[in-house]
Design a protein around this motif. Sequence first.
Motif, PDB file in Angstrom:
ATOM      1  N   LEU A 156       1.957   7.456  22.466  1.00  9.31           N
ATOM      2  CA  LEU A 156       0.862   6.640  21.952  1.00  9.31           C
ATOM      3  C   LEU A 156       1.430   5.650  20.954  1.00  9.31           C
ATOM      4  O   LEU A 156       2.260   6.010  20.111  1.00  9.31           O
ATOM      5  CB  LEU A 156      -0.199   7.527  21.290  1.00  9.31           C
ATOM      6  CG  LEU A 156      -0.921   8.522  22.208  1.00  9.31           C
ATOM      7  CD1 LEU A 156      -1.943   9.335  21.413  1.00  9.31           C
ATOM      8  CD2 LEU A 156      -1.601   7.806  23.364  1.00  9.31           C
ATOM      9  N   HIS A 157       0.977   4.414  21.053  1.00  4.88           N
ATOM     10  CA  HIS A 157       1.471   3.349  20.184  1.00  4.88           C
ATOM     11  C   HIS A 157       0.434   3.016  19.109  1.00  4.88           C
ATOM     12  O   HIS A 157      -0.691   3.499  19.136  1.00  4.88           O
ATOM     13  CB  HIS A 157       1.800   2.110  21.017  1.00  4.88           C
ATOM     14  CG  HIS A 157       2.943   2.317  21.966  1.00  4.88           C
ATOM     15  ND1 HIS A 157       4.182   1.773  21.762  1.00  4.88           N
ATOM     16  CD2 HIS A 157       3.026   3.039  23.124  1.00  4.88           C
ATOM     17  CE1 HIS A 157       4.987   2.125  22.756  1.00  4.88           C
ATOM     18  NE2 HIS A 157       4.312   2.887  23.598  1.00  4.88           N
ATOM     19  N   ALA A 158       0.853   2.179  18.172  1.00  2.56           N
ATOM     20  CA  ALA A 158      -0.013   1.814  17.057  1.00  2.56           C
ATOM     21  C   ALA A 158      -1.351   1.256  17.543  1.00  2.56           C
ATOM     22  O   ALA A 158      -2.408   1.572  16.978  1.00  2.56           O
ATOM     23  CB  ALA A 158       0.692   0.796  16.155  1.00  2.56           C
ATOM     24  N   LYS A 159      -1.324   0.448  18.608  1.00  5.78           N
ATOM     25  CA  LYS A 159      -2.559  -0.152  19.110  1.00  5.78           C
ATOM     26  C   LYS A 159      -3.481   0.860  19.782  1.00  5.78           C
ATOM     27  O   LYS A 159      -4.641   0.542  20.075  1.00  5.78           O
ATOM     28  CB  LYS A 159      -2.243  -1.297  20.079  1.00  5.78           C
ATOM     29  CG  LYS A 159      -1.640  -2.531  19.403  1.00  5.78           C
ATOM     30  CD  LYS A 159      -1.408  -3.636  20.422  1.00  5.78           C
ATOM     31  CE  LYS A 159      -0.787  -4.862  19.781  1.00  5.78           C
ATOM     32  NZ  LYS A 159      -0.547  -5.937  20.780  1.00  5.78           N
ATOM     33  N   ASP A 160      -2.973   2.065  20.060  1.00  7.84           N
ATOM     34  CA  ASP A 160      -3.810   3.108  20.655  1.00  7.84           C
ATOM     35  C   ASP A 160      -4.640   3.853  19.612  1.00  7.84           C
ATOM     36  O   ASP A 160      -5.505   4.653  19.970  1.00  7.84           O
ATOM     37  CB  ASP A 160      -2.922   4.127  21.402  1.00  7.84           C
ATOM     38  CG  ASP A 160      -2.188   3.500  22.578  1.00  7.84           C
ATOM     39  OD1 ASP A 160      -2.807   2.668  23.263  1.00  7.84           O
ATOM     40  OD2 ASP A 160      -1.014   3.844  22.801  1.00  7.84           O
ATOM     41  N   ILE A 161      -4.387   3.611  18.341  1.00 10.18           N
ATOM     42  CA  ILE A 161      -5.116   4.312  17.285  1.00 10.18           C
ATOM     43  C   ILE A 161      -6.510   3.716  17.147  1.00 10.18           C
ATOM     44  O   ILE A 161      -6.661   2.496  16.959  1.00 10.18           O
ATOM     45  CB  ILE A 161      -4.378   4.189  15.930  1.00 10.18           C
ATOM     46  CG1 ILE A 161      -2.989   4.834  16.025  1.00 10.18           C
ATOM     47  CG2 ILE A 161      -5.180   4.844  14.805  1.00 10.18           C
ATOM     48  CD1 ILE A 161      -2.146   4.608  14.790  1.00 10.18           C
ATOM     49  N   PRO A 162      -7.561   4.527  17.247  1.00  8.75           N
ATOM     50  CA  PRO A 162      -8.920   4.006  17.062  1.00  8.75           C
ATOM     51  C   PRO A 162      -9.183   3.730  15.580  1.00  8.75           C
ATOM     52  O   PRO A 162      -9.190   4.655  14.763  1.00  8.75           O
ATOM     53  CB  PRO A 162      -9.809   5.146  17.584  1.00  8.75           C
ATOM     54  CG  PRO A 162      -8.983   6.383  17.421  1.00  8.75           C
ATOM     55  CD  PRO A 162      -7.550   5.970  17.569  1.00  8.75           C
ATOM     56  N   LEU A 163      -9.373   2.477  15.254  1.00 10.24           N
ATOM     57  CA  LEU A 163      -9.555   2.089  13.854  1.00 10.24           C
ATOM     58  C   LEU A 163     -11.037   1.939  13.521  1.00 10.24           C
ATOM     59  O   LEU A 163     -11.816   1.481  14.355  1.00 10.24           O
ATOM     60  CB  LEU A 163      -8.832   0.771  13.575  1.00 10.24           C
ATOM     61  CG  LEU A 163      -7.315   0.776  13.777  1.00 10.24           C
ATOM     62  CD1 LEU A 163      -6.761  -0.624  13.593  1.00 10.24           C
ATOM     63  CD2 LEU A 163      -6.639   1.751  12.819  1.00 10.24           C
ATOM     64  N   PRO A 164     -11.429   2.298  12.311  1.00  9.79           N
ATOM     65  CA  PRO A 164     -12.831   2.116  11.897  1.00  9.79           C
ATOM     66  C   PRO A 164     -13.197   0.639  11.851  1.00  9.79           C
ATOM     67  O   PRO A 164     -12.320  -0.244  11.800  1.00  9.79           O
ATOM     68  CB  PRO A 164     -12.862   2.727  10.480  1.00  9.79           C
ATOM     69  CG  PRO A 164     -11.628   3.563  10.379  1.00  9.79           C
ATOM     70  CD  PRO A 164     -10.610   2.922  11.261  1.00  9.79           C
ATOM     71  N   ASN A 165     -14.481   0.360  11.848  1.00  9.49           N
ATOM     72  CA  ASN A 165     -14.951  -1.022  11.749  1.00  9.49           C
ATOM     73  C   ASN A 165     -14.416  -1.680  10.481  1.00  9.49           C
ATOM     74  O   ASN A 165     -14.418  -1.073   9.408  1.00  9.49           O
ATOM     75  CB  ASN A 165     -16.483  -1.069  11.725  1.00  9.49           C
ATOM     76  CG  ASN A 165     -17.077  -0.723  13.080  1.00  9.49           C
ATOM     77  OD1 ASN A 165     -16.425  -0.870  14.107  1.00  9.49           O
ATOM     78  ND2 ASN A 165     -18.317  -0.255  13.079  1.00  9.49           N
ATOM     79  N   GLY A 166     -13.965  -2.914  10.633  1.00  6.73           N
ATOM     80  CA  GLY A 166     -13.489  -3.662   9.472  1.00  6.73           C
ATOM     81  C   GLY A 166     -12.046  -3.386   9.108  1.00  6.73           C
ATOM     82  O   GLY A 166     -11.528  -3.946   8.146  1.00  6.73           O
TER      83      GLY A 166
END
Length: 204
Positions: A156-166
Motif C-alpha cells: 500500500l502506498h501513501a496515496k492509498d491512505i484514506p484521508l479525512p476531509n480537508g
Amino acid sequence: MKVVAFERNLQGTGASRRLRNTGKTPGIVYGASAEPQLIELDHNALWHALKKEAFHSSILDLEVAGKSQQVLLRDVQYHPFRQLVLHVDFQRVDASRKLHTKVPLHYLNQESNPAVKLSGAVISHVFNEIEVECLPAALPEFIELDLAKIEAGQSLHAKDIPLPNGVSLTAHLEAENPVVVSATIPAGAASDAAAEGEGEKPAA
C-alpha cells in the motif's frame, strides 16, 4: 491538550542548567508573526505528557502567564543517557493558514488478515506516521489504515491512505507516493509451502 508554562527571563547555558536543577525545562514558542517567547515548564509533567502520542500530533493549548495560545510541538531535545528533557520548541498555530505536520498511522485488522493467518505473510510497516497538510481545525489526532484485505505480495502506498476531509498529503509525498506498508511471505514459509505441495502430488 492543555499545557501550562511560565515566562522565562534568563537565557544561556548557565541559566538553563540552573533551571533544570530546580525541576524545570526551558523552552521557546515562536511563529505566527509574533516575537519568540522564552518559557519554562515543569519537567515531570512534561516528561509524562511526552509519552502520550497525542502530545506530539495534536494542537495544544499552551497557557503562559494566564494567556492561552494554540501551538504544535516542533522539537524535543533529550539528554543522551539520562531521563531528562533538555529543551522543547513549540510553534504557534494560525487558524487561517495550512500547517504541515506528521500524523501517526494506526494499522487495523492486521492479525485477522487472511494472508497472515493462512499464508504466513508478514506485514511490514514502512511508515508509522505520515506528513500531511491541512488547516488547524481539520488536523486529525491519527489516521487509520485497514489491513484486512491486503494480500501477500501487495504493498500500500501513501496515496492509498484514506484521508479525512480537508487533509491532504504534502506535495513531496504526493509526488513520490512511497510504500507505506507491505505484505511479504518469508523465504522459509514459501519453501515450506512448496515442499507441502510436492508431497501432495501422487507418485508417477
